[in-house]
Enzyme design. Structure first.
Site, short mmCIF file in Angstrom:
data_model
loop_
_atom_site.label_atom_id
_atom_site.label_comp_id
_atom_site.label_asym_id
_atom_site.label_seq_id
_atom_site.Cartn_x
_atom_site.Cartn_y
_atom_site.Cartn_z
N ASP A 484 37.46 50.47 48.35
CA ASP A 484 37.14 51.21 49.57
C ASP A 484 38.09 50.68 50.63
O ASP A 484 37.91 49.56 51.13
CB ASP A 484 35.67 50.95 49.95
N SER A 564 49.86 63.61 58.97
CA SER A 564 49.55 65.01 58.73
C SER A 564 50.20 65.82 59.82
O SER A 564 50.55 65.29 60.88
CB SER A 564 48.04 65.21 58.77
N TYR A 577 40.09 64.76 62.76
CA TYR A 577 41.09 64.37 61.77
C TYR A 577 42.43 64.07 62.46
O TYR A 577 43.09 63.07 62.16
CB TYR A 577 41.25 65.52 60.77
N LYS A 581 45.05 60.48 62.89
CA LYS A 581 46.36 60.67 62.24
C LYS A 581 47.49 60.49 63.25
O LYS A 581 48.56 59.95 62.92
CB LYS A 581 46.44 62.06 61.59
#
Ligand code: ZN
Length: 679
Positions: A484, A564, A577, A581
């Site tokens: 993890d 991304s 998100y 990023k």
């Protein structure tokens, strides 16, 4: 040593091969070769050889007498009938009348005698088999026999253990000379069951596969019985520091100290891959007060020289918390080793420019580290070093271990037929590099691991789905671990495993991520924090531990991040998100700024619309529907009009790993999305 012959298994093997047109002799030859090869105390990694004399058709369709002999370097543990090419026996036997035959002429004779000119190269010990009259001949480097013969009074110990059962052949280098000496020894005592080759190994022979195999087992068992009398405590231990540094911290220092170059070829720095062994006998051996004597006495059998070099590197015990001092001592020891090896080459005629780095290092308290250009090679050297430790420990229990002379060792280490076993194809660009890939169980991570493995890297795949990571790793010959990445302790443990397995790391592909969504004014802080844990802090934990290890190794490294397009071109409702990023993109640049001086490069790939992992099939369907286009049109909705695949992203990571002058860069892999272009 147990006799593993089974009548029913032998029968089954014969009938299985009969269907392929392979005769009983050759079928049983391969069967007992596998019985011997499956026992590491007898042979390892291409050592040993086996033969049968039988009949086969030549190119004219005439049945002639042939010697079917193991192909050079073939692994007996898995050998099949086709691993024993047939040679014209009459042609080989003619050579027995010669006074001398140089190596080149011998190799030419072997190749010219092959019934199938395309067949594998015959064993370098072919003539020994050809000159003996027996139908079946088996040769191994049995540890127990070596412990007896590798002594100042080895011949006497052999006579005591075996009596008339064997003839003794004094040490002669493999090749024509040994074949003649073996034949002469047999003729002097034709009733014997085998030959002991002093400081080399043992030969058994017989009329049937079972007889020759059984004699091998009996002779090795006699050696074992003789060794059992030596039960005294073998190695008096030298004192060790109270606290020892762990293998995971010593590996990177050793990798750095033995790096053959500084990455001048353009890629990440070339280093050896390490393999560590620390079993009880290994620990006793490396910690012995006299390790500088018995540990430097030379090889257990000539075949080992090409894999382990004649001598290992001796290092001090690494004290916990004093790794700087250990690193200094390691660098000094490596420099002395190189000087010593070059002097050895100079004493015995070269060759010039030979690699002078050790292949085995002994570290009191921790065990042995083997060094190889790949993990497979390091593993082979480690297995052989362990076998040598078995031999030397048992030899020291009954006397004093003694190897062949330095000149004899050099002659075999640089013997062309022996070197040919090492001949490898051109090095792939990432050979010797260890790459850690997160999110490795599927999608971009699995594709990246595949591309890096194909480029020669040793890959370590981390994923919360440990079974998935193991599955992908198995296919790639890599290491898969459950991890993890949002748990810093788990990250540290995974890197420790990577360092224990391979000695360190050179490349991080920090790829794991997941897409949280929501209109930014409406998402909870908990959701945003969860996304930051995985999409930012996990990248930081992975990178921080990577630069710690790269720092211990010295010589730089490569960090690669999966950013991304959200980081540059936020989409609606993707704030949870996109925000972390964007922070990860800054993180990449910060590592470039702070670690450039250490030779560590930091770059990112900016990918978009990849169907795998983050972009699920349901998301593709929903988004295509929302735009009123087909799924294919949606996925190819870019300037190039082409769907972008996980493999495209993987190749972008590879190109960044191999770009020596590029750091702080973002490489776009989205088929063309000008709104997401970095500049
Ligand atoms: Zn041999």
């Amino acid at each position: 040593m147990r006799n593993l012959w089974s009548d029913s298994e032998a029968k089954a093997v014969v009938s299985r091969h009969a269907g392929e047109g392979i005769g009983e002799d050759l079928a049983l030859r391969a069967y007992t070769a596998r019985l011997l090869g499956g026992e590491p105390a007898l042979v390892l990694h291409g050592g040993g050889n086996t033969s049968v004399k039988t009949r086969a058709d030549n190119l004219w369709g005439e049945a002639v007498e042939v010697l079917c002999i193991k192909g050079s370097g073939r692994d007996m543990a898995t050998i099949q009938p086709d691993g024993h090419p047939a040679l014209d026996l009459a042609a080989l036997r003619r050579a027995a009348s010669l006074e001398a035959l140089d190596d080149a002429a011998m190799v030419a004779l072997l190749r010219a005698s092959l019934l199938d000119p395309e067949g594998p190269s015959p064993s370098v010990e072919t003539l020994l088999h050809a000159f003996l009259p027996h139908r079946f001949v088996d040769h191994t480097h049995a540890n127990a026999v070596l412990s007896l013969t590798n002594q100042p009074d080895g011949a006497a110990l052999v006579a005591e253990a075996f009596g008339e059962r064997v003839a003794v052949v004094p040490y002669v280098m493999p090749g024509f000379g040994l074949a003649k000496a073996a034949r002469a020894a047999y003729e002097a005592s034709p009733g014997c069951h085998g030959l002991v080759l002093v400081k080399h190994g043992i030969v058994s022979f017989g009329d049937s596969a079972q007889e020759s195999y059984t004699r091998m087992v009996e002779l090795v068992t006699l050696s074992e019985a003789r060794l059992e009398s030596g039960s005294r405590k073998v190695f008096a231990a030298a004192p060790l520091p109270a606290g020892l540094a762990p293998v995971a911290e010593v590996g990177p220092i050793l990798r750095g100290a033995t790096a053959p170059d500084d990455g001048a070829d353009g890629g990440p720095p070339l280093r050896f891959v390490l393999a560590h062994r620390g079993g009880g006998r290994v620990l006793d051996y490396v910690a012995g007060a006299e390790v500088a004597r018995y540990g430097q006495a030379g090889v257990a059998t000539p075949d080992h020289a090409i894999r382990t070099k004649p001598k290992p590197l001796l290092l001090p015990a690494p004290e916990a918390g004093k790794l700087e001092a250990f690193a200094d001592a390691a660098r000094a020891a490596v420099a002395a080793y190189r000087d010593g090896y070059l002097a050895y080459l100079a004493r015995h005629g070269g060759p010039d420019g030979a690699d002078a780095m050790p292949r085995v290092a002994l570290v009191p308290g921790l065990g042995l580290f083997a060094l190889g250009a790949t993990a497979v090679e390091a593993g082979i050297a480690a297995d052989i070093a362990e076998a040598a430790i078995e031999v030397i420990t048992d030899a020291e229990a009954i006397g004093t271990f003694e190897s062949i002379t330095e000149a004899e060792t050099h002659a075999i280490e640089y013997w062309p037929p022996e070197r040919a076993k090492l001949a490898n194809t051109a090095d792939p660009p990432l050979a010797g590099r260890v790459a850690v890939v997160t999110g490795g169980a599927g999608g971009i991570g699995a594709a990246t691991a595949a591309v890096f493995a194909e480029a020669g890297a040793e890959v370590v795949l981390l994923d919360r789905d440990g079974e998935g990571a193991e599955r992908v790793a198995r296919e790639l010959g890599g290491l898969g671990l459950a991890c993890d990445v949002t748990d810093p302790a788990a990250v540290r443990a995974a890197y420790d495993r990577a360092c224990e397995t391979h000695g360190g790391i050179d490349i991080l592909v920090s790829n794991a991520g997941a897409a949280w969504q929501g209109r930014i004014g409406e998402v909870s802080n908990d959701l945003l924090r969860a996304s930051f844990e995985l999409n930012f802090f996990a990248h930081q934990s992975m990178a921080r531990e990577a630069v710690r290890i790269m720092g211990a190794q010295g010589g730089g490294g490569v960090l690669l991040f999966n950013a991304s397009k959200q980081a540059l071109n936020p989409g609606p409702d993707f704030g949870p998100y996109g925000l972390p990023k964007a922070a990860t993109l800054s993180l990449m640049r910060q590592y470039a700024v702070d670690y450039g001086r250490d030779g560590i490069r930091s770059n990112a790939v900016n990918a978009d619309r990849i169907r795998s992992g983050l972009l699920t099939d349901e998301m593709v369907t929903a988004r295509a529907g929302a735009r009123g286009v087909s799924e294919a049109e949606y996925l190819a909705g870019n300037l190039l009009g082409r769907e972008v695949l996980a493999d495209d992203v993987a190749r972008a990571f590879l190109s960044l790993a191999l770009a020596p002058a590029t750091t702080g860069a973002v490489l776009t892999v989205d088929g063309g999305n000008i709104a997401a272009a970095p500049r």
